[in-house]
Write an enzyme that holds these catalytic residues in place. Structure first.
Site, PDB file in Angstrom:
ATOM      1  N   SER A  51       0.836  -1.197   0.000  1.00 44.03           N
ATOM      2  CA  SER A  51       0.000   0.000   0.000  1.00 44.03           C
ATOM      3  C   SER A  51       0.876   1.253   0.000  1.00 44.03           C
ATOM      4  O   SER A  51       1.713   1.415  -0.877  1.00 44.03           O
ATOM      5  CB  SER A  51      -0.967  -0.045   1.192  1.00 44.03           C
ATOM      6  OG  SER A  51      -2.057   0.827   0.999  1.00 44.03           O
ATOM      7  N   ASP A 165      -5.638  -3.674  -2.693  1.00 44.79           N
ATOM      8  CA  ASP A 165      -4.656  -3.373  -1.650  1.00 44.79           C
ATOM      9  C   ASP A 165      -4.022  -4.630  -1.048  1.00 44.79           C
ATOM     10  O   ASP A 165      -4.713  -5.558  -0.625  1.00 44.79           O
ATOM     11  CB  ASP A 165      -5.356  -2.579  -0.542  1.00 44.79           C
ATOM     12  CG  ASP A 165      -4.380  -1.859   0.373  1.00 44.79           C
ATOM     13  OD1 ASP A 165      -3.367  -2.455   0.751  1.00 44.79           O
ATOM     14  OD2 ASP A 165      -4.654  -0.691   0.707  1.00 44.79           O
TER      15      ASP A 165
END
Length: 322
Positions: A51, A165
């Site tokens: 991320s 993610d």
């Protein structure tokens, strides 16, 4: 950069990997951690990120971490809001194209294999739930996939996969840098104290026709985040039947708003998964800046966040290596 270790360093010999964890706006702490490592004369041989850790890691691997720090220290809420290219009601709230442009400017290289430092980005296959480690190909695609927070950013299509993610499966990618060849791993965990610091609002949602009720929620929250206010205004311009139903629902029920539900859920998820993964994938050095008070989109608090990352890294380096 300096030689791998200072002459008097107590760091054991071998290849050293850096695992940069997820954490939205808390991710600027990675910049402070990297600065502390450089000052200590510790050279990183491998870097992997999840991320926001992938975003910072890619720029670090390109050799441009100093320019990134200069830029983020100048960010204000208006600039941050300009990155939020709203595409609701597609598969995410924010498209991410403007963020991609930002990354491209600061990375320079087009492909991961062209970077001077070996780098991997961690994402999740939406269909299978499998961890996907991207180690070659387009850098922007890799980072965009890794930062695609469910419900917030639109996913990234890569071949037959739909990627989101990486924090869903590996928030602090210790295992990834070990697989890259690291003998010793320094990991940065930004999720250890976020749940207790970020309870959702219990204020009843006002009867309002604006979607600000859905994302800014209470007066308390909108006062605290001009970024969310700007996002709300963009959403208000969308004349869609689905939004009308959402507004009606929120005006009736004293429930947390949509944005609070998504972010609080992500906080709980990241904290739980991080704690579990760190028990099985133990790093040699674990750096945990105290940033639970920093909210999801508060990227404009970079100075404070970088300073905390630097402070905690210095303390950990001193304690571990003397």
């Amino acid at each position: 950069m300096t030689d791998i270790f200072y002459k008097n360093s107590r760091v054991p010999p071998g290849k050293l990997g850096l695992a940069l964890g997820s954490g939205s706006a808390r991710g600027w702490a990675h910049i402070g951690v990297i600065r502390a490592l450089i000052e200590a004369g510790i050279r990183i041989d491998y870097v992997a990120g999840t991320s926001i850790g992938a975003l910072v890691g890619a720029i670090y691997a390109s050799g441009n971490i100093e320019s990134l720090e200069e830029i983020v220290l100048q960010l204000d809420w208006k600039q941050i809001a300009s990155f939020l290219d709203v595409v609701f009601p597609k598969s995410g709230l924010i498209d991410g194209n403007r963020i991609s442009e930002f990354i491209r400017i600061h990375v320079g290289a087009k492909n991961i294999e062209d970077l001077p430092l070996p780098f991997c980005a961690v994402s999740t296959d939406l269909a299978t739930g499998n961890e996907v480690v991207i180690k070659d190909g387009d850098i922007i695609e890799a980072v965009r996939a890794s930062i695609s927070v469910p419900g917030i950013f639109t996913p990234v299509r890569k071949g037959d996969m739909i990627l989101i993610d990486g924090s869903l499966v590996n928030p602090v990618p210790v295992s990834v840098v070990r697989e890259m060849g690291a003998d010793l791993v320094i990991a940065v965990d930004l999720n250890h104290d976020i749940v207790e610091k970020k309870g959702i609002s219990k204020t009843r949602i006002p009867n309002s026709g604006a979607l600000a009720s859905g994302i800014g929620t209470s007066q308390r929250l909108t006062k605290r985040s001009k970024i969310l206010d700007a996002l709300n205004k963009r959403l208000e311009t969308l004349n869609l039947p689905a939004l009308a139903h959402i507004r009606q629902w929120m005006s009736r029920d004293p429930m947390p708003n949509i944005f609070e539900v998504i972010i609080s859920s992500i906080n709980i998820m990241q904290a739980q998964i991080t704690a579990t993964r760190l028990k099985t994938d133990r790093p040699d050095v674990l750096i945990q800046p105290h940033l639970g008070h920093i909210r999801f989109l508060e990227f404009n608090r970079a100075r404070e966040v970088i300073a905390e990352g630097y402070r905690e890294a210095k303390a950990c380096i001193s304690a571990k290596f003397g």
